[in-house]
Design a protein around this motif. Structure first.
Motif: not given
Length: 50
Positions: A23-27, A30-34, A36-37, A39-44
């Motif tokens: 799920a993290i890899n899909r997010a 699909g993240a449109p900007t760096q 957002m990527r 932010e996803i990495a921090v949350i993960a």
């Protein structure tokens, strides 16, 4: 706790971790900007700390 129960719990935990990682890899893909990527990495990372 029985050995069989321990093995089942380990298998279940590995399955959950694998599902979360997919799920993290899909997010990330699909993240449109760096931003957002990032932010996803921090949350993960935070989900493993807590």
């Amino acid at each position: 706790m029985s050995t069989a129960r321990t093995m089942i719990d380990r298998f279940r935990q590995r399955r959950i971790i694998s599902r979360d990682n997919r799920a993290i890899n899909r997010a990330l893909a699909g993240a449109p900007t760096q931003a957002m990527r990032d932010e996803i990495a921090v949350i993960a990372q935070r989900r493993w700390i807590s």
